[in-house]
Design an enzyme around this catalytic site. Structure first.
Site, mmCIF file in Angstrom:
data_model
loop_
_atom_site.group_PDB
_atom_site.id
_atom_site.type_symbol
_atom_site.label_atom_id
_atom_site.label_comp_id
_atom_site.label_asym_id
_atom_site.label_seq_id
_atom_site.Cartn_x
_atom_site.Cartn_y
_atom_site.Cartn_z
ATOM 1 N N CYS A 2 36.197 39.756 65.488
ATOM 2 C CA CYS A 2 36.847 39.669 66.797
ATOM 3 C C CYS A 2 38.018 38.690 66.791
ATOM 4 C CB CYS A 2 35.843 39.194 67.834
ATOM 5 S SG CYS A 2 34.417 40.250 67.957
ATOM 6 N N ARG A 27 42.200 41.409 60.908
ATOM 7 C CA ARG A 27 40.868 40.816 60.787
ATOM 8 C C ARG A 27 39.774 41.869 60.904
ATOM 9 N NH1 ARG A 27 40.868 35.119 62.233
ATOM 10 N NH2 ARG A 27 38.762 35.403 62.951
ATOM 11 N N TRP A 72 34.906 43.521 67.289
ATOM 12 C CA TRP A 72 34.215 44.101 66.142
ATOM 13 C C TRP A 72 32.755 44.171 66.581
ATOM 14 C CZ3 TRP A 72 30.483 42.636 62.418
ATOM 15 C CH2 TRP A 72 30.509 43.367 61.214
ATOM 16 N N ASN A 98 34.512 35.584 71.288
ATOM 17 C CA ASN A 98 34.195 35.801 69.871
ATOM 18 C C ASN A 98 32.873 35.096 69.599
ATOM 19 O OD1 ASN A 98 36.675 36.924 69.555
ATOM 20 N ND2 ASN A 98 37.488 35.387 68.142
ATOM 21 N N GLY A 99 32.017 35.716 68.791
ATOM 22 C CA GLY A 99 30.758 35.058 68.439
ATOM 23 C C GLY A 99 29.574 35.838 68.974
ATOM 24 N N GLU A 477 33.523 43.096 41.036
ATOM 25 C CA GLU A 477 34.676 42.991 41.931
ATOM 26 C C GLU A 477 35.448 44.315 41.986
ATOM 27 O OE1 GLU A 477 35.607 41.296 44.248
ATOM 28 O OE2 GLU A 477 37.739 41.687 44.470
ATOM 29 N N LYS A 481 36.102 46.621 45.383
ATOM 30 C CA LYS A 481 37.427 47.076 45.845
ATOM 31 C C LYS A 481 37.403 48.565 46.141
ATOM 32 C CE LYS A 481 38.817 44.165 46.731
ATOM 33 N NZ LYS A 481 38.393 42.931 46.868
ATOM 34 N N GLU A 484 35.263 49.307 49.319
ATOM 35 C CA GLU A 484 35.883 48.816 50.551
ATOM 36 C C GLU A 484 36.948 49.758 51.102
ATOM 37 O OE1 GLU A 484 36.037 43.964 50.455
ATOM 38 O OE2 GLU A 484 37.224 45.005 48.968
ATOM 39 N N HIS A 500 17.864 50.867 31.495
ATOM 40 C CA HIS A 500 16.550 50.543 32.066
ATOM 41 C C HIS A 500 16.395 51.158 33.455
ATOM 42 C CE1 HIS A 500 15.651 47.973 28.713
ATOM 43 N NE2 HIS A 500 16.821 47.380 28.861
ATOM 44 N N LYS A 598 38.237 41.027 58.018
ATOM 45 C CA LYS A 598 38.854 40.121 57.042
ATOM 46 C C LYS A 598 38.066 38.829 56.944
ATOM 47 C CE LYS A 598 41.997 38.763 54.204
ATOM 48 N NZ LYS A 598 41.794 39.359 52.862
HETATM 49 C C1 G6P Z 1 34.760 39.591 54.232
HETATM 50 C C2 G6P Z 1 36.009 40.208 53.626
HETATM 51 C C3 G6P Z 1 35.971 40.079 52.106
HETATM 52 C C4 G6P Z 1 35.795 38.616 51.721
HETATM 53 C C5 G6P Z 1 34.548 38.014 52.358
HETATM 54 C C6 G6P Z 1 34.510 36.501 52.174
HETATM 55 O O1 G6P Z 1 33.660 40.363 53.934
HETATM 56 O O2 G6P Z 1 36.123 41.556 54.001
HETATM 57 O O3 G6P Z 1 37.182 40.566 51.566
HETATM 58 O O4 G6P Z 1 35.714 38.512 50.334
HETATM 59 O O5 G6P Z 1 34.576 38.241 53.772
HETATM 60 O O6 G6P Z 1 35.578 35.943 52.874
HETATM 61 P P1 G6P Z 1 36.176 34.514 52.621
HETATM 62 O O7 G6P Z 1 37.270 34.389 53.637
HETATM 63 O O8 G6P Z 1 35.063 33.539 52.851
HETATM 64 O O9 G6P Z 1 36.680 34.473 51.225
#
Ligand code: G6P
Length: 603
Positions: A2, A27, A72, A98-99, A477, A481, A484, A500, A598
């Site tokens: 949010c 975000r 969100w 927010n929250g 990682e 990607k 996502e 396994h 984000k």
């Molecule tokens: C969210 C984002 C990710 C990020 C993670 C941690 O899930 O979508 O891309 O890696 O938060 O965020 P930070 O700001 O703590 O690195």
């Protein structure tokens, strides 16, 4: 997650709010809305689509005071009713939140008993009604009484038709800043929302209040005593928020990676002396017996990469923990331990809660943060900045490269202090780090190589990303990607572990992407390749090694040669590009993937 923006001044509030909301889009959100006060009444517009869909209706709203929100969804589905701002039953108070309000069920019950009615399923709607319940002609006092009842996290922007010249703001465990301008003032959950209008910010403290009018900003303590706040200026570049000719922020940010690494080198390395500029007490490093690295998402994957380096070079055992688990597992922390927190945003709720726990126990910790003046930055004494500039795309790319480069330098620094590794080898590693920017450039110059691979993988339902040693962490990682932004399922596995159980899923045509950057592990990796090939898998190899034997049957992407301990910093880049191109080919919203945020500011 949010986002909040609020304005009071003499311009048309709706225009500034729309602009601010667009800057918060990155975000992640699924509905949006704004409210202004015109002719003594509240006007609210909302949408369950993108901000643009709000623009038309917002344009009709007059008024020089207003609050806007990107939601969100947490409590209640994505709907117009559940979108913010929320308005009290009497139509006098509008709130953006927010929250999460943890005790909203009891509060709602109490309000229902008093005759209030509700139109949404949200926790947030109790707030304007509580304010309405307590209002006796003074908005600030009513907000204070209402927030005294709240348990949970909140950042709030509040307006009242009876006081049409002021905004009240308050917060608890969720960020909120006040921006001061000339004849206009602002509130926002994120500096970026209002940076275009002001670079004079005050960061609100938990449970304190700001009362903002066109010409004045006043702050109050929990007990409503007058409070002094100093204003700071940020060295953030507004251009970071622009796409600068790239089709997407994600692509722009991938292309910024060579420069990002260069900035880290400049910041932390005395090139001429080959020594480092970390200001961490040597005796603190010498006494570290165990390192914890705590983070979420991509930042946690950077932590896994660092685990390999700290263990190999500095000979310190490392435990990497996902912050949402760490905070609830009563971790065994001793004085000889040190914790490293990693976060791009510095606002991730679980990472912050873990940090509070460690701080409370007086265990030494270092925070690796990208966003200056973020909550994590302000809670930490020892901060290392990743200097990657604003990262707008939800999928983190340049921040990961910055985190891994910085962690590589830090591990070398620890090893130097602890004298735990051959000095010449460490020097070679530093020299290799200095060469990373040009190697990254070379990979980016060959960006089009990702396109045929993207075409080949486009229709997949599921892809396996595998590697041994640190290549497994790289695979994690790379798989993240892909998931996502392309919504293709990707599973990362330690290659030796595949047999396994998971190998049961390998059949004719299954795509397996193999990371192979360790000469010592190549023979084993090749055996694993043969195992999946024998079951019909189509194998793609990504490597920084030259002259691999017996690989004629496979698609192979050879990257610039590099020290194997640094390979993940290079080898992730083509995989970021691959995910990007697949998402583009599928016509997906690359920068704002579905369901993601984000910065995850709730648990
Ligand atoms: C969210 C984002 C990710 C990020 C993670 C941690 O899930 O979508 O891309 O890696 O938060 O965020 P930070 O700001 O703590 O690195």
């Amino acid at each position: 997650m949010c986002g909040i923006v609020g304005y009071v001044g003499s311009k048309k509030a709706s225009e500034i709010l729309i602009d601010g909301l667009k800057r918060l889009e990155y975000r992640g959100y699924d509905s949006c809305g704004l409210a202004t006060i015109t002719d003594g009444s509240l006007k609210v517009v909302k949408s369950i689509n993108r901000i643009e869909s709000l623009e038309n209706d917002a344009n009709h709203l007059e008024g020089c005071i207003g609050i806007g929100h990107t939601r969100w969804a947490t409590h209640g589905e994505v709907s117009i009713e559940n979108a913010h701002p929320h308005v009290s039953q009497d139509g006098k108070f509008a709130v953006v939140h927010n929250g999460i309000i943890e005790n909203y069920t009891e509060l709602k019950k109490m309000l229902l008993e008093k005759g209030f009615t509700f139109y949404s399923e949200t926790d947030s709607e109790v707030i304007p009604n509580l304010i309405s319940l307590y209002y006796e002609g003074n908005l600030l006092k009513a907000v204070k009484r209402a927030t005294d009842d709240l348990i949970g996290s909140y950042a709030l922007g509040i307006m009242c038709v009876e006081q049409p010249d002021v905004l009240v703001a308050t917060k608890n465990n969720s960020p909120l800043v006040v921006g001061k301008g000339e004849g206009e003032n602002f509130i926002a959950s994120d500096f970026g929302a209002i940076l275009k209008y002001t670079n004079d910010f005050a960061i609100l403290e938990d449970r304190e209040f700001a009362v903002i009018s066109k010409d004045e900003v006043s702050f109050y303590t929990k007990g409503l005593e007058s409070a002094f706040y100093s204003f700071i200026k940020l060295d953030t570049n507004v251009d970071d928020m622009e796409k600068s000719g790239f089709a997407h922020y994600m692509l722009k940010e991938i292309h910024e990676e060579p420069n990002t690494v260069q900035k880290i080198i400049k910041e932390y390395l005395h090139s001429s002396k080959g020594s480092m500029k970390f200001q961490i007490e040597k005796h603190d490093i010498k006494k570290v017996e165990h390192l914890y690295i705590v983070a979420c998402g991509t930042a946690m994957h950077a932590g896994l990469y660092a685990k390999c380096l700290f263990e190999k070079l500095a000979r310190i055992p490392v435990t990497v923990e996902v912050a949402s688990e760490f905070r609830y597992q009563n971790p065994i922390l001793r004085k000889e331990d040190m914790v490293i927190f990693i976060s791009q945003s510095g606002e991730t709720a679980d990472t912050l809660a873990s940090l509070a726990l460690v701080k409370d126990k007086n265990i030494p910790f270092i925070s690796i943060v990208n966003v200056k003046e973020s909550t994590m930055d302000r809670l930490s004494d020892n901060v290392l900045y990743t200097k990657a500039g604003t990262e707008v795309a939800v999928a983190s790319t340049k921040a990961y490269i910055a985190q891994t480069t910085l962690l590589a330098l830090l591990a070398i620094y620890f090893a130097t202090i602890k004298k735990s590794y051959d000095e010449d080898e460490l020097k070679t590693l530093v020299e290799e780090i200095e060469m990373l920017p040009s190697k990254l450039e070379r990979i980016l110059d060959n960006e089009e190589k990702a396109i045929p691979y993207a075409q080949m993988l486009l229709q997949d339902q599921s892809i396996y990303y595998v590697g041994r040693g640190m290549d497994y962490y790289l695979a994690l990682e790379a798989a993240l990607k892909l998931k996502e932004i392309s919504y293709i399922h990707a599973e990362a596995m330690p290659f030796g572990e595949l047999k396994h159980g998971t190998i049961a899923l390998i059949e004719k045509g299954t795509d397996v992407v193999v990371f192979a950057n360790s000469p010592a592990l190549w023979e084993k990796t090749l055996s694993n390749i043969k195992e999946v090939e024998a079951r019909g898998a189509r194998v793609f190899i990504v490597t920084t090694m030259r002259d691999l034997q017996d690989v004629e049957n496979y698609d192979i992407l050879v990257l610039p040669e590099v020290h194997e301990l640094l390979a993940p910093i290079l080898a992730i880049v083509p995989l970021q590009l691959l995910s990007y191109h697949i998402a583009c080919m599928k016509n997906l919203d690359v920068d704002k993937p579905r369901n993601l945020a984000k910065s995850v500011t709730v648990e």
